[in-house]
Design a protein around this motif. Structure first.
Motif, short mmCIF file in Angstrom:
data_model
loop_
_atom_site.label_atom_id
_atom_site.label_comp_id
_atom_site.label_asym_id
_atom_site.label_seq_id
_atom_site.Cartn_x
_atom_site.Cartn_y
_atom_site.Cartn_z
N SER A 86 0.82 -1.21 0.00
CA SER A 86 0.00 0.00 0.00
C SER A 86 0.86 1.27 0.00
O SER A 86 0.33 2.36 -0.13
N GLU A 87 2.15 1.10 0.18
CA GLU A 87 3.04 2.24 0.25
C GLU A 87 3.71 2.49 -1.09
O GLU A 87 3.95 1.57 -1.87
N ARG A 88 4.02 3.72 -1.34
CA ARG A 88 4.74 4.08 -2.56
C ARG A 88 6.16 4.46 -2.19
O ARG A 88 6.40 5.15 -1.21
N GLN A 89 7.08 3.97 -2.98
CA GLN A 89 8.49 4.20 -2.69
C GLN A 89 8.78 5.70 -2.64
O GLN A 89 8.39 6.46 -3.53
N THR A 90 9.42 6.12 -1.59
CA THR A 90 9.81 7.52 -1.47
C THR A 90 11.33 7.61 -1.48
O THR A 90 12.01 6.70 -1.05
N SER A 91 11.83 8.71 -1.97
CA SER A 91 13.28 8.86 -2.08
C SER A 91 13.85 9.39 -0.77
O SER A 91 13.22 10.19 -0.09
N GLY A 92 15.02 8.91 -0.44
CA GLY A 92 15.72 9.42 0.72
C GLY A 92 15.22 8.82 2.01
O GLY A 92 14.06 8.46 2.16
N GLY A 93 16.13 8.71 2.99
CA GLY A 93 15.74 8.23 4.31
C GLY A 93 15.75 6.72 4.41
O GLY A 93 15.48 6.02 3.43
N PRO A 94 16.07 6.21 5.58
CA PRO A 94 16.12 4.76 5.77
C PRO A 94 14.73 4.16 5.85
O PRO A 94 13.78 4.79 6.30
N ARG A 95 14.60 2.92 5.41
CA ARG A 95 13.35 2.19 5.47
C ARG A 95 13.53 1.00 6.41
O ARG A 95 14.60 0.39 6.45
N PRO A 96 12.49 0.63 7.15
CA PRO A 96 12.61 -0.52 8.04
C PRO A 96 12.90 -1.79 7.24
O PRO A 96 12.35 -1.98 6.15
N PRO A 97 13.74 -2.68 7.76
CA PRO A 97 14.01 -3.94 7.07
C PRO A 97 12.79 -4.85 7.11
O PRO A 97 12.15 -5.00 8.16
N GLU A 141 -7.37 6.69 -3.17
CA GLU A 141 -6.17 7.18 -2.48
C GLU A 141 -6.43 7.31 -0.98
O GLU A 141 -5.54 7.03 -0.16
N LEU A 142 -7.64 7.71 -0.61
CA LEU A 142 -7.99 7.79 0.81
C LEU A 142 -7.90 6.41 1.46
O LEU A 142 -7.35 6.27 2.56
N VAL A 143 -8.41 5.40 0.79
CA VAL A 143 -8.36 4.04 1.32
C VAL A 143 -6.92 3.57 1.45
O VAL A 143 -6.53 2.96 2.45
N ARG A 144 -6.11 3.85 0.43
CA ARG A 144 -4.70 3.42 0.45
C ARG A 144 -3.95 4.05 1.61
O ARG A 144 -3.27 3.37 2.38
N LEU A 145 -4.08 5.36 1.75
CA LEU A 145 -3.35 6.06 2.81
C LEU A 145 -3.86 5.66 4.20
O LEU A 145 -3.08 5.58 5.15
N HIS A 146 -5.14 5.40 4.30
CA HIS A 146 -5.68 4.97 5.59
C HIS A 146 -5.09 3.61 5.98
O HIS A 146 -4.80 3.38 7.16
N ARG A 147 -4.90 2.74 5.02
CA ARG A 147 -4.28 1.44 5.33
C ARG A 147 -2.84 1.63 5.78
O ARG A 147 -2.37 0.95 6.70
#
Length: 229
Positions: A86-97, A141-147
């Motif tokens: 449900s997440e979109r890849q964002t640039s920069g910053g660490p992501r949880p493994p 988009e509201l449903v996606r972000l809410h998830r």
């Protein structure tokens, strides 16, 4: 180790009371989601029906023995993994493994992941009236972000308190409500989304020890997927 072998090992552990049935259930549901992603829908449906049988047993009898409670952490880890779609890849910053508990995340990854909940809530509050006025443009988009917010909040609170269910219950309920609206407005895409969100809430109910409601949600999800008995 392939998923089939892993699930087989977990099934033996659960059958012999060497591991929680709930953990095996979460693994089955996660495996079905991965099979769906790989386009193996027939196999995914078979795994979900195996999960259904296990959930029926939990609803009828509960766990066969008491466990320490680590199964809720197991659920939270798999939920965060399943929530990645449900997440979109964002640039920069660490992501949880993927597949690691929050205790194993770097401080920067934890801060970025959990602090984002504030901005997500603000975005949802702004998007909600727009989705009500123009669902074609904004409801999905509201449903996606809410998830995304629901998953991150569940992982946050499970890690901090055994009363996590009270902190996030309304998020899971609201998510199902929004997904129902999407399903009614746009059945082609919204129905599968509703099934996914119902399965999310089913696993939440299981983690909270509410096996009857968990079974109800899971059966509803299967009916929306066309997999009901």
């Amino acid at each position: 180790m392939g998923p089939e072998r892993f699930l087989s090992m977990e099934a033996v552990e659960a059958a012999n009371d060497r591991g929680p049935m709930a953990c095996h259930l979460y693994s089955l549901i996660g495996c079905a989601q991965m099979l769906d992603t790989c386009g193996r829908g027939v196999q995914a449906a078979a795994v979900r029906h195996e999960a259904l049988s296990l959930l029926k047993e939990l609803a009828a009898t509960g766990e066969r023995k008491s466990w320490s409670g680590y199964q809720t952490s197991y659920w939270a880890v798999l939920l965060s993994f399943s929530g990645a779609d449900s997440e979109r890849q964002t640039s920069g910053g660490p992501r949880p493994p993927s597949g690691a508990t929050p205790m194993q995340w770097s401080p920067d990854a934890k801060r970025r992941y959990f602090d984002s909940r504030i901005a997500l809530r603000e975005t949802l509050d702004t998007l909600a009236p727009r989705a009500a006025e123009d669902p074609d443009q904004h409801l999905a988009e509201l449903v996606r972000l809410h998830r995304v917010l629901t998953v991150r909040s569940a992982v946050y609170w499970e890690h901090r308190t055994h009363l996590f269910a009270d902190r996030v219950r309304s998020l899971f309920d609201d998510g199902v409500g929004l997904a129902r609206q999407l399903s009614q407005h746009h059945p082609a895409d919204g129905t599968s989304t509703l099934a996914k969100v119902l399965i999310d809430r089913s696993t939440f109910h299981t983690a909270a020890g509410e096996f009857g409601p968990a079974l109800d949600d899971f059966c509803q999800a299967l009916s929306y997927l066309g997999e009901a008995n």
